[in-house]
Design a protein around this motif. Structure first.
Motif, short mmCIF file in Angstrom:
data_model
loop_
_atom_site.label_atom_id
_atom_site.label_comp_id
_atom_site.label_asym_id
_atom_site.label_seq_id
_atom_site.Cartn_x
_atom_site.Cartn_y
_atom_site.Cartn_z
N ALA A 46 -2.21 -6.40 1.25
CA ALA A 46 -1.59 -7.60 0.70
C ALA A 46 -0.48 -7.29 -0.31
O ALA A 46 0.55 -7.95 -0.34
CB ALA A 46 -2.66 -8.47 0.05
N PHE A 47 -0.71 -6.28 -1.09
CA PHE A 47 0.27 -6.01 -2.18
C PHE A 47 1.59 -5.45 -1.63
O PHE A 47 2.63 -5.53 -2.29
CB PHE A 47 -0.34 -5.05 -3.20
CG PHE A 47 -0.10 -3.60 -2.87
CD1 PHE A 47 1.02 -2.94 -3.39
CD2 PHE A 47 -0.95 -2.90 -2.02
CE1 PHE A 47 1.24 -1.61 -3.07
CE2 PHE A 47 -0.71 -1.59 -1.70
CZ PHE A 47 0.38 -0.94 -2.22
N ALA A 48 1.52 -4.83 -0.43
CA ALA A 48 2.68 -4.09 0.08
C ALA A 48 3.70 -5.04 0.70
O ALA A 48 3.79 -5.20 1.92
CB ALA A 48 2.20 -3.05 1.10
N LYS A 49 4.46 -5.73 -0.14
CA LYS A 49 5.49 -6.67 0.32
C LYS A 49 6.78 -5.91 0.57
O LYS A 49 7.04 -4.88 -0.07
CB LYS A 49 5.71 -7.73 -0.76
CG LYS A 49 4.43 -8.47 -1.10
CD LYS A 49 4.68 -9.95 -1.28
CE LYS A 49 3.38 -10.74 -1.27
NZ LYS A 49 2.40 -10.30 -2.29
N PRO A 50 7.61 -6.39 1.49
CA PRO A 50 8.88 -5.72 1.77
C PRO A 50 9.69 -5.48 0.51
O PRO A 50 9.75 -6.35 -0.37
CB PRO A 50 9.58 -6.70 2.71
CG PRO A 50 8.48 -7.45 3.35
CD PRO A 50 7.37 -7.52 2.37
N GLY A 51 10.26 -4.32 0.41
CA GLY A 51 11.10 -3.98 -0.74
C GLY A 51 10.32 -3.37 -1.90
O GLY A 51 10.90 -2.79 -2.81
N ALA A 52 8.97 -3.48 -1.86
CA ALA A 52 8.16 -2.98 -2.97
C ALA A 52 8.15 -1.45 -2.98
O ALA A 52 8.17 -0.81 -1.95
CB ALA A 52 6.74 -3.51 -2.86
N LYS A 53 8.13 -0.89 -4.20
CA LYS A 53 7.93 0.55 -4.36
C LYS A 53 6.44 0.82 -4.23
O LYS A 53 5.62 0.07 -4.76
CB LYS A 53 8.39 1.00 -5.77
CG LYS A 53 9.88 0.95 -5.95
CD LYS A 53 10.53 2.21 -5.41
CE LYS A 53 12.04 2.09 -5.52
NZ LYS A 53 12.69 2.61 -4.31
N ALA A 54 6.09 1.85 -3.53
CA ALA A 54 4.66 2.15 -3.34
C ALA A 54 4.48 3.64 -3.16
O ALA A 54 5.45 4.41 -3.16
CB ALA A 54 4.14 1.40 -2.13
N LYS A 55 3.20 4.03 -3.06
CA LYS A 55 2.89 5.42 -2.69
C LYS A 55 2.19 5.34 -1.33
O LYS A 55 1.48 4.36 -1.05
CB LYS A 55 1.93 6.05 -3.70
CG LYS A 55 2.48 6.10 -5.11
CD LYS A 55 3.00 7.45 -5.45
CE LYS A 55 3.40 7.49 -6.94
NZ LYS A 55 4.03 8.75 -7.29
N ILE A 56 2.41 6.36 -0.53
CA ILE A 56 1.76 6.40 0.77
C ILE A 56 0.83 7.61 0.79
O ILE A 56 1.22 8.70 0.39
CB ILE A 56 2.80 6.56 1.90
CG1 ILE A 56 3.75 5.36 1.92
CG2 ILE A 56 2.12 6.76 3.25
CD1 ILE A 56 3.10 4.07 2.31
N MET A 57 -0.43 7.38 1.21
CA MET A 57 -1.40 8.47 1.21
C MET A 57 -1.93 8.72 2.63
O MET A 57 -2.28 7.79 3.33
CB MET A 57 -2.56 8.09 0.29
CG MET A 57 -3.55 9.18 0.00
SD MET A 57 -4.82 9.35 1.25
CE MET A 57 -6.00 8.17 0.69
N VAL A 58 -1.93 10.00 3.02
CA VAL A 58 -2.55 10.40 4.29
C VAL A 58 -3.42 11.62 4.01
O VAL A 58 -2.98 12.57 3.36
CB VAL A 58 -1.49 10.76 5.35
CG1 VAL A 58 -2.16 10.97 6.72
CG2 VAL A 58 -0.41 9.70 5.45
N ARG A 59 -4.68 11.58 4.47
CA ARG A 59 -5.55 12.74 4.30
C ARG A 59 -5.05 13.89 5.20
O ARG A 59 -4.71 13.66 6.35
CB ARG A 59 -6.99 12.39 4.71
CG ARG A 59 -7.65 11.34 3.85
CD ARG A 59 -8.09 11.90 2.54
NE ARG A 59 -8.78 10.90 1.72
CZ ARG A 59 -8.89 10.99 0.40
NH1 ARG A 59 -8.34 12.00 -0.25
NH2 ARG A 59 -9.53 10.08 -0.28
N PRO A 60 -5.05 15.11 4.71
CA PRO A 60 -4.54 16.25 5.49
C PRO A 60 -5.24 16.40 6.84
O PRO A 60 -4.62 16.80 7.82
CB PRO A 60 -4.83 17.45 4.59
CG PRO A 60 -4.89 16.90 3.22
CD PRO A 60 -5.44 15.51 3.36
N GLU A 61 -6.56 16.07 6.88
CA GLU A 61 -7.28 16.26 8.14
C GLU A 61 -6.86 15.25 9.20
O GLU A 61 -7.19 15.39 10.37
CB GLU A 61 -8.80 16.22 7.92
CG GLU A 61 -9.35 14.91 7.40
CD GLU A 61 -9.43 14.87 5.88
OE1 GLU A 61 -8.61 15.53 5.22
OE2 GLU A 61 -10.32 14.17 5.37
N ASN A 62 -6.11 14.22 8.82
CA ASN A 62 -5.65 13.23 9.79
C ASN A 62 -4.27 13.57 10.34
O ASN A 62 -3.75 12.87 11.20
CB ASN A 62 -5.62 11.84 9.16
CG ASN A 62 -7.03 11.33 8.89
OD1 ASN A 62 -7.97 11.69 9.60
ND2 ASN A 62 -7.18 10.53 7.86
#
Lengths: 282, 362
Positions: free
Chosen positions: B264-280
């Motif tokens: 919900a918080f991730a609206k277009p234009g928003a600054k964010a962090k993206i997380m991916v687990r290494p095993e994925n």
């Protein structure tokens, strides 16, 4: 080669102290031992020891010495334990600061302190004057020239010797132990008697033996602050030396006193915690 | 019923806040872990419950009753310490019997109960020994037996495996878990070791800077972290700065466009962090079909580390972005040569957007 060098170096380090001790302690000590077997005109004799065997005075003084030493040890322990317990509970900085006060008695000679005590404890001393002012009347409490005086003087001197071994064994206890006991439902009394006290016994034993050994040879305090009945072994040595000029007997008493002390020092090395008092780590 | 509860309980020392006002409730039979770096407030929380310190604000409940002012010895709790805290002058029997003697249990019953719990921790033969004759692992099992024996409301554990070596620690983790399952004891466990927390807990309470960062079951904590701190503290992770695009995707720092899980918080234009687990993140080798992964990037290999059962690849993307991929070690699987071109791919479902600062609500 290297080992040899290390050995030579070690000898260089200990030699000065060894030579000094030889000259001023061991040689005189040997003189005392040989004196105890020598008559005034230079012949070998058992007479010094033989006389002590039958001497009522010696038996009495010997018993006196042990009694006073035991009393002094017990009284010192009663004062020193709570003190050590309190110190152990303080944060390290405050403890270091308070420790200076425990060490204060070391900074003045026993002789000077004994005279100071006479001023404080005498019939017209500080304490009795104070009591007179408060209660009135003319009934001074006798605090000098009796057993009380000896106890005050000796205990005062011994407290640091007792506090330190006890403090060491209290500080060696993990602070988690009383915490764990408390969480298991234990009250303060049980924690003290079942955990803290038993675990501090090595310190209590070491401190008590040390105090006992030190008091066996006490001289100034009993002679200045004690009465006629408070004569100890060291005073008896003085008596034979200067009053009756019977040196073999004086030397024999000195030797017996030394043997007695050595026996207790031997005991001290055998109890847990005893070696810490003698300067050995752990 | 809640065995232990904190209600807006907080602790401050002068101007320093050790614990902000927190709420926590531990249910009967639950294994809850307080996890966090040192100084995060986990030990403060434990000491508040144990009664070793008093809260500045709020209340503490034990077995449903207000225990805020109850002294530690009346709280009916058990505690296992990192250094075991066994009484060195008592035998193992006397150690375990101690809490029963405090409770004036008859001698016959003490004998039975002590024998029973020593059996339970697989140490029936050590009753007459002194603690120092036992290994660290054995001592800790005795410490646990000493708690179990009087059936406390909850057992608190303060980094109990911290002094043991790795192998023994893993063994003890299983042992603790077994005893917990067998006896259904309520346990509150404090650790800074995320693996330990993930292995044993029913619920993890992650603490950060005197506040509860996030709490939940281990899977949820691991797969659905709600903040960068949580993602970073539990497991290892790739975390990149990113901007949310209008189509619901995101552009990460390297300039690559990726599809992400919607939040919900991730609206277009928003600054964010993206997380991916290494095993994925999968290394695409010749003959692999990469079309089942919608997110794909290319980079140059930096290094490969073999860590026993797993192998880690470090790959450089554009704009100084490093990506870590973790695979299981297989014999014959070739390491990447530093400098070689690598293609990596992963699924949008494993691509979690996180707020750049703070945490997601809800």
């Amino acid at each position: 080669m290297l080992e040899r060098r290390a050995q030579r170096l070690a000898i260089m380090f200990v030699a000065p102290a060894t030579i000094f001790m030889l000259a001023v302690f061991l040689i005189p000590l040997w003189k005392v031992v040989s004196q105890s077997f020598t008559t005034m005109d230079g012949h070998f004799t058992w007479a010094g020891y033989a006389e002590l065997k039958t001497s009522i005075l010696f038996a009495k003084v010997m018993w006196n010495t042990i009694e006073i030493s035991l009393m002094a040890t017990v009284v010192t322990l009663l004062f020193a334990y709570p003190l050590a317990y309190y110190l152990a509970k303080q944060p390290p900085r405050r403890r270091a600061y308070l420790m200076v006060f425990v060490l204060l008695p070391f900074w003045t000679s026993v002789l000077v302190k004994s005279f100071a005590f006479m001023v404080v404890l005498g019939e017209n001393g500080f304490i009795n004057q104070g009591l007179r002012a408060i209660i009135g009347g003319d009934l001074p409490i006798k605090l000098l020239f009796n057993r009380t005086g000896v106890m005050i003087g000796m205990t005062h001197y011994f407290i640091p010797f007792m506090v330190f071994p006890i403090l060491t064994s209290l500080l060696a206890q993990s602070p988690d132990l009383p915490k764990a006991a408390q969480l298991m439902g234990s009250g303060a009394m049980r924690i003290f008697f079942k955990i803290t006290l038993p675990l501090s016994m090595p310190g209590v034993m070491a401190g008590s033996l040390l105090t006992f050994i030190l008091s066996l040879g006490f001289f100034i305090t009993p002679s200045l602050m004690g009465g006629r009945k408070d004569m100890m072994m060291a005073n008896l040595v003085d008596f034979y030396m200067r009053e009756t000029l019977n040196w073999p007997v004086a030397a024999a008493i000195a030797c017996l006193l030394l043997l007695l002390s050595l026996a207790f020092i031997g005991l001290l090395t055998r109890i847990p915690g005893g070696k810490s008092v003698l300067g050995e780590a752990g | 019923m809640a065995m232990v509860g904190l209600q807006r309980a907080g602790k401050r020392y002068g101007d320093v806040v050790a614990l902000h006002e927190v709420d926590l409730s531990v249910e009967e039979g639950e294994f809850v872990t307080l996890l966090g770096p040192s100084g995060s407030g986990k030990t403060t929380m434990l000491n508040l419950i144990a009664g070793m310190i008093a809260p500045t604000t709020g209340q503490i409940f034990i077995a449903g009753k207000d225990a805020t002012n109850t002294p530690p010895n009346k709280r009916g709790l058990g505690m296992v310490f990192q250094n075991y805290a066994l009484m060195p002058h008592m035998t193992i029997f006397e150690n375990v019997a101690f809490p029963l003697r405090v409770r004036k249990t008859p001698e016959e019953e003490i004998k039975k109960k002590v024998a029973h719990v020593l059996n339970l921790v697989h140490l029936p033969q050590v009753a007459n020994r002194k603690p120092r004759e036992l290994s660290g692992g054995q001592q800790q099992r005795v410490a646990l037996a000493r708690c179990i024996v009087y059936n406390p409301t909850i057992i608190l554990m303060d980094e109990p495996l911290g002094a043991l070596d790795k192998k023994l620690r893993e063994q003890m983790q299983l042992e603790l878990k077994r005893i917990h399952t067998e006896l259904k004891i309520t346990m509150l466990y404090v650790t800074h070791d995320q693996e330990e927390a993930l292995t044993m807990s029913d619920r993890i309470v992650l603490l950060n800077d005197g506040r509860i960062e996030q709490m939940g079951p281990p899977e949820e904590m691991y797969f659905k972290p709600r903040s960068v701190f949580a993602a970073d503290f539990l497991g290892s992770s790739n975390i990149w700065d990113a901007t949310i695009e209008s189509d619901g995707g995101a552009t990460i720092k390297s300039g690559d466009k990726v599809k992400i899980k919607s939040e919900a918080f991730a609206k277009p234009g928003a600054k964010a962090k993206i997380m991916v687990r290494p095993e994925n993140i999968n290394v695409i080798r010749q003959g692999d079909d990469e079309s089942r992964f919608e997110n794909r990037v290319s980079g140059k290999a930096i290094d490969t580390l073999i860590l026993g059962g797993v192998i880690k690849h470090y790959v450089q993307l554009a704009n100084d972005t490093v990506i870590i991929s973790q695979e299981l070690t297989r014999s014959g699987r070739r390491s990447l040569t530093p400098g070689q071109d690598v293609r990596l791919a992963w699924r949008p479902d494993d691509t979690l957007p996180l707020p750049a600062t703070g945490k997601m609500e809800g």
